[in-house]
Structures are given as C-alpha cells and as structure tokens.
Design an enzyme around this catalytic site. Structure first.
Site, PDB file in Angstrom:
ATOM      1  N   HIS A 181       0.836  -1.194   0.000  1.00 37.65           N
ATOM      2  CA  HIS A 181       0.000   0.000   0.000  1.00 37.65           C
ATOM      3  C   HIS A 181       0.880   1.257   0.000  1.00 37.65           C
ATOM      4  O   HIS A 181       1.973   1.264   0.574  1.00 37.65           O
ATOM      5  CB  HIS A 181      -0.905   0.030   1.233  1.00 37.65           C
ATOM      6  N   CYS A 192       0.120   2.321  -5.085  1.00 35.45           N
ATOM      7  CA  CYS A 192      -0.772   3.378  -5.568  1.00 35.45           C
ATOM      8  C   CYS A 192      -0.148   4.760  -5.400  1.00 35.45           C
ATOM      9  O   CYS A 192       0.747   4.972  -4.578  1.00 35.45           O
ATOM     10  CB  CYS A 192      -2.098   3.329  -4.816  1.00 35.45           C
TER      11      CYS A 192
END
Length: 640
Positions: A268, A317
């Site tokens: 993440h 991301c």
C-alpha cells in the site's frame, strides 16, 4: 489362494500445457481382484472425484500428482510423481485438436553480449508428455544444455554463432527458429558497476488496512531475477515503519561510489504533493506521513553515496488523499544524474494486483519480471513494461506505468561488475551482505532409539527461513516414524491463510529431496535472541508396540536478517522524530474512521493497492507535512 502384489505397468507422465487446458493423467496397474484408485496432489490432498485410473483436470496452476492403487487384500502401490506444468502465456497458435505434440509458444531471441558477461536464450513449448529440450550452436549439440533456458556465463567470442533448440517428445520433434548471438565489438565503452545491491520490501499483512496477496510471489521472483543479474539482494516481507527505516539504513550502508543501487517496494502507498509514501504494516487508521516512509528521502540517501545508478521501483498506488493540494512533479534532489523512478501507475491513480490461474501478482511486477533480464538501458526496459501493461485489458484505462529519470549514460541493470580499485570496499559490502543472507549449517541429530534425522534450511526471503527435517536412518526397532518441528520463540506464520499457503507450497515443492516435515519461520527481523528448533520424533516401538516420542533441540543462532538486529535502531532517533512531529502539528484530522475500500473478488479481477487515508483539514502551507518532512529528512539521513 496366492495373493499377488499390485504392479504398476504404466505410470502417468508429466505434461506442460497452457492455463485452463483439460489434461488426462492415466495409470495402469495389474493385481488380484478389483483395483481401487485414488489421486493425490503434492500437498497430500485427495483429488475430489479422482478415484479412477484416468484423472481429467482443468489445469489452473503448476502442481504435482500421484496415484495410489490398492486392492481388497490390503496391498497398495503408488505411481511415480508427475508434474502438470501450467504456463500462462500466449497459446493463440495451438491447434484446436491438439494431441500433445510439442508446440512452441516462445522462440529464442537474438542476443548481443559484452566480453565476460552472460547471455540467456529462452524457449517455451507445450507438450503431452512434457517436451525434452536440446540446444545446438552452429549445428552441433551442446552437452548438458537440455532445458528451456540456455545461459552462458562469462561469454567470449567462441560463444558467438547461430543457436536453435530441438524440442521433442514421443509424438514428434520440432525446432525453434535459429537466432544469432554476437559479441559487442566495442566493449570498452560499456558502463560498469563496482557492485550491485538491491533491497526489496513487500508488505501484505496490514494491521489496519486491507491485506494483499501478490507481494509474496512478486518479491520472491524479482529477487531471483536480480540475483541472475549479479545483484546482492536482501528481500523482506511485512515490516513496520521502524523496521523499514532500519532496513533502508543497512541498505544505504552497502552503497558507495560506482555501485548500482535498486530499491523495490510492493504494498500500500500514496502520493502527496509530489512525494511518495510507503505504508508500513503497523500504520494506524487513519495515518499521516509520519506513519509512513518517504520514497524521496530514500533516493536522496542513495545519491549522497554517489552511486553510479540509483533505481527505485514502486508497485504501489499514487492516489491523492487530499484533493486540495496542488499537484507537483518530483523535483531533482541534487545535481547528480543516473537516477530512475519506475512507477507502477501514474499520478493520482491506483495500482492493481490480480489473482489468475492460482497465482497472485502485481500487474506492474508481472511485466517487470518479464523484461528485467534484458541487457538494454534500464529506461528502455521500463518502456517495454509500460507498453505491455498498457495493452493489458484488466487495467486498461485504470493503470499506466510512469518513468522519471536523469540518466546521462546508457546504464543497464545487466551491466557487468568491475571491482578493480575497489577491492577493499567490495570486501566490506560482501561481509555486510552475507550477514543478512547466511543460512545455518545442516544439523545431524542421532536419537537414542537409533534414528538419525537431518535438519536443513532454506531462505525464501531474508526474513523468512524454512527448516526441513528428514529421516536419514531408521532405528532397528522403530516403525511408523513421523516428525514435527517447532521453534523457541514461536515465530509468526504469515502464510497461514489458504491462498498464501498454496503459493508457499509452490515455492517449497521445487525441492527434490521430499523432506518429512517443514516449518516456516517468519518475521526474523523481530528476533531478539537466538532461535531454537525443537525436533520431535514420534515412532512405534516394535517390541512394546507402543507409540513413543523423543525430543531434541538445535540452537541455530540468529539466522539471516536477524543477525542485523534491525530492532536496535536508535530509540533516541525515534524520540527526536516524535518531538519534531509534535512541534510541527499537522492539524486536525477527521475523528471518524473511514470505511476501507473493498473490491469484490472474482476471476482475474484486479485489486487496488491503495490504503484509504483520512482527508486532512486544509491548513496554511507552513503547517503542511512536507515542511515537517524536510526537517525529518535532514535528521534521518544522519542515523546509523
């Protein structure tokens, strides 16, 4: 009546097929009376419905199979183990009524190498049975070159020529296209490295954010490929922020003038005002930049070491959580060149992982691993990754690779290492690298009942050790032997979930020695004392007919990255960082906990690698996290 034993007269054969292809494995046996059949997979699981001599399956992942044949007289026999190798590659040319003859899916490609470097030729073919490979150079067979991959180390002019491969099974023989392998006639102009070092981090088991699947295989496969390119690799899974910073500190210590440094992260993350942040597994919900690791700080530390090439690859991301911020590009951190950023996705977008054919992978890393062994300039390799990802229908319009660099020389990850004039520094890096990768030696244990057990070890990652126990000699009065392994202290198993357990098995069952027992020892970076392996031997005493248990313990010290003592990172540094963060308040955040983004599961459906973060209340620029981060940056680069 005389009862004869069961005899396997025809064993099943290994096959190599495209994903989703229907395969029939067959066994033939002779014995007395009616014979019963049961097929098993390599994880000792019975195949549902596999109770006939012929087993038809839909091939979804590479797996091994065996068949047990038994009769009503308590006789049984096992077939040979066979492998169903599944390739998720282009099968467009496969005939509709394919009978199993070798079908070439990928031909080798022409190569140009530099004197003393290595080159690799690859070809892939489907076949039932699995095809046999034999490589030829200039029409002459190459001894012991009978695999789908031909690799020549330290190539010289004598290795130039025309190469092709014969691919055959019992049905047919076919040949690949001939390709030329030439030597670069101007090797003196080629860039070189004094050493090559890589740190790979994959975070998947988050305490407060959605878990991920792909980093296990992504980090493992990329580590193997980088090792083929000559990199010293440290690969770590599931790190807290303090552990990430400690690992990065150790990584920076391995860098020096002329070294190629590569940092890779899968997990993440997000981007804010041109800064990329990596979310640690212990990041709270909601989190702020001080709970994460700033990528640009890592690059600055690499540049300060005057590396010849600094590469950062991020499969994460870049979604913005504060839409009020003004977008900005990554500004140069200094005058030095030869820096490369490879982003899995573009600004304000998400990166995805998929589960396809039983294998989880980040889409960016999938194509990165496909091209990374190429000898081209590193930016050209990333351009090929971008082109392949752009054609992937799963993420078309959702994810696109972005490349930023300051390359001033045509440097490649495959460049050779030249240590002339740098021997002393190389020996220091060698000692430091070995500290994080040294395996415990094999242990031979002799139990009082006369059973000899061998305990051996393998590293799947630099913080994940696998211990194998194998019975080498049975005692004179023992039977029905089983082994169990445990550890002191008990180490957490990050592969306990069903999907991750299957991927772990796919790594473990590459071994050919078939151990009797295994144990995965994870999160070794948390180990503060020596690790003890407990071996329990369970057996039946042939004289008393009672089950008995003998135990022994083996102290293996601090294996792999545990020897680096990442947990000892300066507490004073942590306290000072918290003081800085407290003095420069980031402003109020929403008190309610936002709902985590959930993506429904489905076949080949992409999953986002974005962890949700609370929206920040707008404040003046003097209170923005980037100002805090600059102060933190000056402090953290001084840490030991």
């Amino acid at each position: 009546m005389m009862i004869s034993e069961i005899v396997i007269v025809r064993h099943p054969v290994s096959v190599c097929v495209p994903v989703n292809h229907r395969v029939t494995l067959s066994v033939r046996a002779e014995g007395t009376g009616i014979l019963n059949y049961q097929w098993f997979t390599d994880d000792d699981q019975e195949v549902l419905g596999g109770t006939e001599a012929d087993l038809t399956i839909k091939a979804l992942k590479t797996q091994r199979y065996v068949c047990r044949v038994n009769d009503h007289f308590c006789n049984c026999a096992f077939s040979e183990w066979v492998k169903v190798k599944v390739l998720d590659i282009d099968k467009s040319g496969l005939p509709e009524n394919w009978l199993g003859e070798p079908h070439i899916a990928e031909n080798p490609k022409p190569q140009t190498f530099r004197q003393g470097t290595k080159f690799t030729l690859c070809c892939v073919a489907f076949g039932i049975p699995s095809p046999h490979y034999q490589w030829y150079r200039n029409g002459q067979p190459l001894p012991n070159k009978s695999g789908g991959t031909l690799q020549i180390n330290r190539a010289t002019a004598e290795h130039c020529g025309s190469y092709l491969c014969s691919i055959s099974n019992v049905l047919q023989e076919t040949w690949t296209e001939a390709v030329d392998v030439d030597m670069d006639q101007n090797p003196t102009a080629a860039p070189t490295a004094t050493d090559k070092v890589a740190l790979l981090i994959g975070n998947l088991n988050y305490s407060n954010h959605p878990p991920l699947m792909a980093p296990i295989m992504d980090v493992h496969e990329l580590a193997n490929l980088l090792q083929q390119l000559g990199f010293r690799v440290v690969s770590l899974l599931d790190l807290t922020r303090e552990e990430m910073l400690a690992a990065i500190d150790k990584f920076i210590q391995l860098l020096d003038r002329g070294v190629y440094g590569l940092f890779y992260y899968a997990g993440h993350g997000y981007e804010r005002v041109g800064r990329n942040y990596l979310v640690a597994v212990d990041a709270p919900q909601p989190y702020q930049p001080e709970n994460c690791v700033c990528v640009q700080r890592v690059m600055l530390s690499m540049q300060e070491k005057q590396t010849a090439l600094s590469v950062i690859l991020l499969d994460t991301c870049r979604k913005w959580y504060n839409q009020d911020c003004i977008t900005s590009g990554i500004m140069p951190l200094g005058p030095s060149g030869n820096t490369v950023y490879g982003y899995a996705t573009c600004e304000d977008a998400e990166a995805y992982e998929v589960q396809d054919g039983g294998k989880s992978t980040g889409i960016f890393t999938k194509y990165l691993n496909k091209h990374i062994l190429h000898t081209e300039k590193v930016t050209h390799v990333l351009e090929k990754v971008s082109e392949d990802l752009g054609r992937d229908p799963l993420v078309k319009g959702k994810q696109q690779v972005e490349i930023k660099h300051t390359l001033k020389e045509p440097r490649s990850l495959a460049d050779p290492v030249r240590t002339t004039g740098h021997t002393r520094e190389l020996h220091k890096r060698e000692a430091c690298w070995r500290q994080a990768n040294e395996l415990p030696p094999k242990k031979q244990l002799m139990f009082v009942c006369g059973v000899e057990v061998e305990v051996s070890f393998s590293a799947l990652f630099s913080n994940v050790l696998v211990a194998f126990a194998t019975v080498k000699t049975k005692g004179p009065r023992t039977e029905d032997l089983t082994l169990t392994l445990s550890s002191i202290p008990s180490m957490e198993d990050i592969f306990s979930s069903a999907g991750r357990s299957e991927e772990m098995d796919s790594l473990l069952f590459n071994r050919s020695d078939n151990p009797d027992c295994t144990i995965q020892l994870c999160a070794l970076q948390k180990l503060t004392k020596t690790l003890v392996i407990k071996v329990e031997l369970h057996y039946t005493n042939m004289e008393t007919r009672q089950r008995q248990t003998d135990r022994q313990q083996v102290d293996i010290g601090r294996p792999l990255v545990a020897s680096c003592k990442l947990y000892t990172r300066s507490h004073a540094a942590t306290a000072k960082k918290q003081e800085v963060a407290s003095a420069q308040s980031l402003g109020a955040v929403a008190s309610s906990k936002p709902k985590l983004r959930q993506t429904p599961a489905g076949p080949c459906r992409p999953f986002t690698r974005k962890a949700e973060c609370a929206a920040k209340v707008a404040v003046t620029r003097s209170n923005e996290p980037e100002e805090n981060d600059e102060n933190e940056l000056q402090f953290l680069t001084l840490l030991d």
